[in-house]
Design a protein around this motif. Structure first.
Motif, PDB file in Angstrom:
ATOM      1  N   GLY A  77       0.892  -1.171  -0.084  1.00 55.36           N
ATOM      2  CA  GLY A  77      -0.088   0.001  -0.047  1.00 55.36           C
ATOM      3  C   GLY A  77       0.660   1.347  -0.146  1.00 55.36           C
ATOM      4  O   GLY A  77       0.283   2.334   0.483  1.00 55.36           O
ATOM      5  N   SER A  78       2.004   1.124  -0.724  1.00 53.83           N
ATOM      6  CA  SER A  78       3.001   2.409  -0.780  1.00 53.83           C
ATOM      7  C   SER A  78       2.492   3.546  -1.412  1.00 53.83           C
ATOM      8  O   SER A  78       1.650   3.289  -2.409  1.00 53.83           O
ATOM      9  N   GLN A  79       2.788   4.756  -1.249  1.00 54.11           N
ATOM     10  CA  GLN A  79       2.386   5.959  -1.863  1.00 54.11           C
ATOM     11  C   GLN A  79       2.819   5.937  -3.329  1.00 54.11           C
ATOM     12  O   GLN A  79       1.996   6.276  -4.150  1.00 54.11           O
ATOM     13  N   ASN A  80       4.101   5.620  -3.362  1.00 53.03           N
ATOM     14  CA  ASN A  80       4.478   5.798  -4.929  1.00 53.03           C
ATOM     15  C   ASN A  80       4.497   4.376  -5.619  1.00 53.03           C
ATOM     16  O   ASN A  80       4.974   4.443  -6.849  1.00 53.03           O
ATOM     17  N   GLY A  81       4.279   3.608  -4.961  1.00 49.19           N
ATOM     18  CA  GLY A  81       3.949   2.165  -5.641  1.00 49.19           C
ATOM     19  C   GLY A  81       5.445   1.291  -5.878  1.00 49.19           C
ATOM     20  O   GLY A  81       6.526   1.841  -5.441  1.00 49.19           O
ATOM     21  N   THR A  82       5.245   0.090  -6.295  1.00 50.23           N
ATOM     22  CA  THR A  82       6.407  -0.735  -6.713  1.00 50.23           C
ATOM     23  C   THR A  82       6.265  -1.399  -7.999  1.00 50.23           C
ATOM     24  O   THR A  82       5.184  -1.658  -8.452  1.00 50.23           O
ATOM     25  N   LEU A  83       7.090  -1.480  -8.941  1.00 52.38           N
ATOM     26  CA  LEU A  83       7.428  -1.939 -10.151  1.00 52.38           C
ATOM     27  C   LEU A  83       8.135  -3.131 -10.179  1.00 52.38           C
ATOM     28  O   LEU A  83       9.225  -3.423  -9.475  1.00 52.38           O
ATOM     29  N   LEU A  84       7.623  -4.187 -11.146  1.00 52.21           N
ATOM     30  CA  LEU A  84       8.356  -5.267 -11.213  1.00 52.21           C
ATOM     31  C   LEU A  84       8.482  -5.389 -12.871  1.00 52.21           C
ATOM     32  O   LEU A  84       7.654  -5.645 -13.571  1.00 52.21           O
ATOM     33  N   ASN A  85       9.736  -5.206 -13.369  1.00 51.50           N
ATOM     34  CA  ASN A  85       9.937  -5.297 -14.693  1.00 51.50           C
ATOM     35  C   ASN A  85       9.338  -4.181 -15.418  1.00 51.50           C
ATOM     36  O   ASN A  85       8.561  -4.445 -16.528  1.00 51.50           O
ATOM     37  N   LYS A 119      -5.363 -10.119   5.507  1.00 45.12           N
ATOM     38  CA  LYS A 119      -5.075  -8.925   4.379  1.00 45.12           C
ATOM     39  C   LYS A 119      -6.484  -8.623   3.748  1.00 45.12           C
ATOM     40  O   LYS A 119      -6.667  -7.341   3.551  1.00 45.12           O
ATOM     41  N   GLU A 120      -7.152  -9.587   3.320  1.00 46.10           N
ATOM     42  CA  GLU A 120      -8.563  -9.211   2.617  1.00 46.10           C
ATOM     43  C   GLU A 120      -9.325  -8.680   3.610  1.00 46.10           C
ATOM     44  O   GLU A 120     -10.272  -7.726   3.076  1.00 46.10           O
ATOM     45  N   VAL A 121      -9.452  -8.920   4.779  1.00 52.21           N
ATOM     46  CA  VAL A 121     -10.434  -8.346   5.827  1.00 52.21           C
ATOM     47  C   VAL A 121     -10.030  -6.991   5.874  1.00 52.21           C
ATOM     48  O   VAL A 121     -10.895  -6.124   6.058  1.00 52.21           O
ATOM     49  N   MET A 122      -8.783  -6.747   6.201  1.00 54.63           N
ATOM     50  CA  MET A 122      -8.274  -5.281   6.326  1.00 54.63           C
ATOM     51  C   MET A 122      -8.758  -4.465   5.094  1.00 54.63           C
ATOM     52  O   MET A 122      -9.129  -3.121   5.500  1.00 54.63           O
ATOM     53  N   ALA A 123      -8.641  -4.798   3.979  1.00 57.09           N
ATOM     54  CA  ALA A 123      -9.107  -3.758   2.899  1.00 57.09           C
ATOM     55  C   ALA A 123     -10.737  -3.654   2.879  1.00 57.09           C
ATOM     56  O   ALA A 123     -11.107  -2.692   2.297  1.00 57.09           O
ATOM     57  N   GLY A 124     -11.457  -4.644   3.662  1.00 49.75           N
ATOM     58  CA  GLY A 124     -12.903  -4.490   3.675  1.00 49.75           C
ATOM     59  C   GLY A 124     -13.340  -3.520   4.542  1.00 49.75           C
ATOM     60  O   GLY A 124     -14.317  -2.953   4.581  1.00 49.75           O
ATOM     61  N   ILE A 125     -12.380  -3.376   5.699  1.00 48.68           N
ATOM     62  CA  ILE A 125     -12.956  -2.557   6.859  1.00 48.68           C
ATOM     63  C   ILE A 125     -12.215  -1.127   6.836  1.00 48.68           C
ATOM     64  O   ILE A 125     -12.573  -0.587   7.872  1.00 48.68           O
ATOM     65  N   SER A 126     -11.376  -0.848   6.023  1.00 49.42           N
ATOM     66  CA  SER A 126     -10.759   0.287   6.056  1.00 49.42           C
ATOM     67  C   SER A 126     -10.479   0.843   4.624  1.00 49.42           C
ATOM     68  O   SER A 126     -10.918   0.443   3.698  1.00 49.42           O
ATOM     69  N   ASP A 127      -9.945   2.125   4.613  1.00 50.46           N
ATOM     70  CA  ASP A 127      -9.440   2.726   3.296  1.00 50.46           C
ATOM     71  C   ASP A 127      -8.347   2.306   2.526  1.00 50.46           C
ATOM     72  O   ASP A 127      -7.939   2.782   1.518  1.00 50.46           O
ATOM     73  N   SER A 128      -7.409   1.337   3.461  1.00 52.75           N
ATOM     74  CA  SER A 128      -6.399   0.709   2.781  1.00 52.75           C
ATOM     75  C   SER A 128      -6.345  -0.507   1.822  1.00 52.75           C
ATOM     76  O   SER A 128      -7.182  -1.356   2.182  1.00 52.75           O
ATOM     77  N   SER A 129      -5.882  -0.354   0.982  1.00 55.65           N
ATOM     78  CA  SER A 129      -6.018  -1.423  -0.069  1.00 55.65           C
ATOM     79  C   SER A 129      -5.025  -2.537   0.265  1.00 55.65           C
ATOM     80  O   SER A 129      -5.310  -3.729  -0.325  1.00 55.65           O
ATOM     81  N   SER A 130      -4.094  -2.494   1.058  1.00 55.73           N
ATOM     82  CA  SER A 130      -3.116  -3.469   1.531  1.00 55.73           C
ATOM     83  C   SER A 130      -2.705  -3.400   2.823  1.00 55.73           C
ATOM     84  O   SER A 130      -2.528  -2.141   3.330  1.00 55.73           O
ATOM     85  N   TYR A 131      -2.216  -4.452   3.468  1.00 54.43           N
ATOM     86  CA  TYR A 131      -1.824  -4.316   4.815  1.00 54.43           C
ATOM     87  C   TYR A 131      -0.629  -5.415   5.130  1.00 54.43           C
ATOM     88  O   TYR A 131      -0.925  -6.638   4.507  1.00 54.43           O
ATOM     89  N   VAL A 132       0.212  -4.934   5.800  1.00 55.29           N
ATOM     90  CA  VAL A 132       1.459  -6.153   6.116  1.00 55.29           C
ATOM     91  C   VAL A 132       1.261  -6.376   7.648  1.00 55.29           C
ATOM     92  O   VAL A 132       1.189  -5.501   8.429  1.00 55.29           O
TER      93      VAL A 132
END
Length: 400
Positions: A63-71, A216-229
């Motif tokens: 859920g980083s602000q600037n994102g992660t790129l792979l290739n 992780k799926e639950v966290m996306a459903g209860i908050s404004d964040s798309s991912s969580y660690v």
């Protein structure tokens, strides 16, 4: 089996360094609690996560602000890593992934969790590693030239058979004495002479991975964040609580059916108050499991909406804030500027990027055991609600 994964970092000056990924969960970011710490203002506190399992490795953006790129492609979900893949994040150096025997021949340096990366420190460690490797090789050659003991093939076979029988006896003893339903943890038995380890696989690791992914799926459903660690200790606490609910599945099944029957009513009222229906429903399930005053679980959910909405205006609606407000609910509603948890957070939190979460607040004793347990219960019942039958609970799934 965990794959052999190494990461080669190249900075803007073209300098390269290689790090070994030694853990099954390897975090990258600018926060001090990461395995690889990169001092880059464009990186998030917890930016990316590499997970190794069953001979494979995958990367997720946290859920980083600037994102992660792979290739050069954005990482929007957990993505398998291949040998030679290039990870880009922030303005830091690109990271090339090496898996298995394709890893570069240069010395790999393992950095401890929480240790910031330094080029100069890397060079020093790499040099020390090369020296140690040469010494080890020389010692091995000396042992081959001067063997101390020699056994005939028959004697060696007898010794091997005795050792195998002894190991089997130890394993049987451990299993036969595990009478309390306590999961047998992964065990490492180290030989006295060096680096070889015998690893007994933990049969519960697969279930924990399932629980973590569902959490992780639950966290996306209860908050404004798309991912969580999640921290490892957090997953252990949640997994233990899930096991406790499975042992008393009838009560949870009844609570799930109650909320399901009035789901539309709960959803409509929660949305009118600006709070996520999933957060309300799972909080009610957790409250009901704590007794709930003998009330119907759906009625508990309806009665909690106003308080939860008020707490959300105080603490926020991102992932960490959503769990903090669940803990705060158990401490009393308070007011916007005088909730008892606010003063504790002000005292204990020194770095909001790393400290503003229930896991740190629990370790710092800013949250007492009862509110923390309520958060763990909340997540455990939410996980089971996604697939009750899969956890031995006879009730319909409750997803939002």
């Amino acid at each position: 089996m965990q794959p052999e994964v190494t990461l080669t970092l190249r900075d803007k000056k073209g300098r390269e360094q290689t790090l070994s990924v030694k853990s099954s969960r390897f975090t990258i970011g600018r926060g001090s609690d990461n395995d690889l710490i990169l001092d880059d203002s464009k990186l998030s506190r917890r930016h990316a996560l590499i997970e190794c399992f069953e001979g494979m490795a995958q990367i997720s953006d946290c859920g980083s602000q600037n994102g992660t790129l792979l290739n050069d492609s954005p990482v929007t979900q957990a993505t398998l890593l291949g040998n030679g893949d290039v990870i880009s994040l922030g303005s830091s150096s690109d990271i090339t992934v090496h898996i298995g025997r394709e890893a570069p021949a240069r010395t790999a340096v393992a950095y401890e969790t929480g240790q910031a990366f330094s080029f100069d420190d890397y060079v020093a460690k790499a040099s020390a590693g090369i020296t140690a490797t040469r010494r080890a090789s020389s010692a091995a050659r000396a042992r081959r030239r001067n063997p101390r003991l020699k056994f005939s093939p028959a004697t060696a076979a007898v010794i091997a058979a005795v050792m195998i029988a002894a190991a089997a006896g130890i394993a049987i003893f451990i299993l036969s004495n595990n009478n309390h339903g306590v999961p047998i943890s992964t065990t490492r038995l180290s030989q006295n002479n060096g680096n070889q380890n015998i690893r007994l696989p933990d049969k519960h690791e697969s279930l924990k991975r399932q629980i973590e992914q569902t959490a992780k799926e639950v966290m996306a459903g209860i908050s404004d964040s798309s991912s969580y660690v999640f921290e490892k200790d957090a997953i252990n606490d949640i997994s233990e609580k899930v096991g406790q609910y499975r042992a008393s599945s009838a009560a949870l099944a009844k609570a799930l059916r109650s909320v399901t029957q009035r789901r539309e009513e709960i959803t409509a009222q929660a949305k009118r108050k600006g709070i996520r229906p999933a957060l309300v429903a799972y909080a009610a399930l957790a409250e009901s499991s704590d007794g709930g005053g003998g009330r119907d679980t759906a009625a508990i959910a309806m009665s909690m909406i106003d308080d939860l909405a008020w707490l959300q205006t105080t603490f926020g609606s991102d992932a960490d804030s959503s769990l903090i407000l669940i803990a705060a609910y158990k401490m009393g509603v308070g007011t916007r500027n005088s909730h008892p948890l606010l003063s504790a957070m002000t005292e204990k939190i020194k770095n909001p990027d790393t400290d503003r979460n229930v896991w740190f607040l629990n370790r710092a004793s800013a949250i007492k055991p009862a509110p923390y347990d309520f958060v763990v219960r909340f997540l455990a019942v939410a996980i089971i609600a996604q697939d009750p039958a899969g956890f031995g609970v006879q009730a319909p799934a409750l997803k939002f």
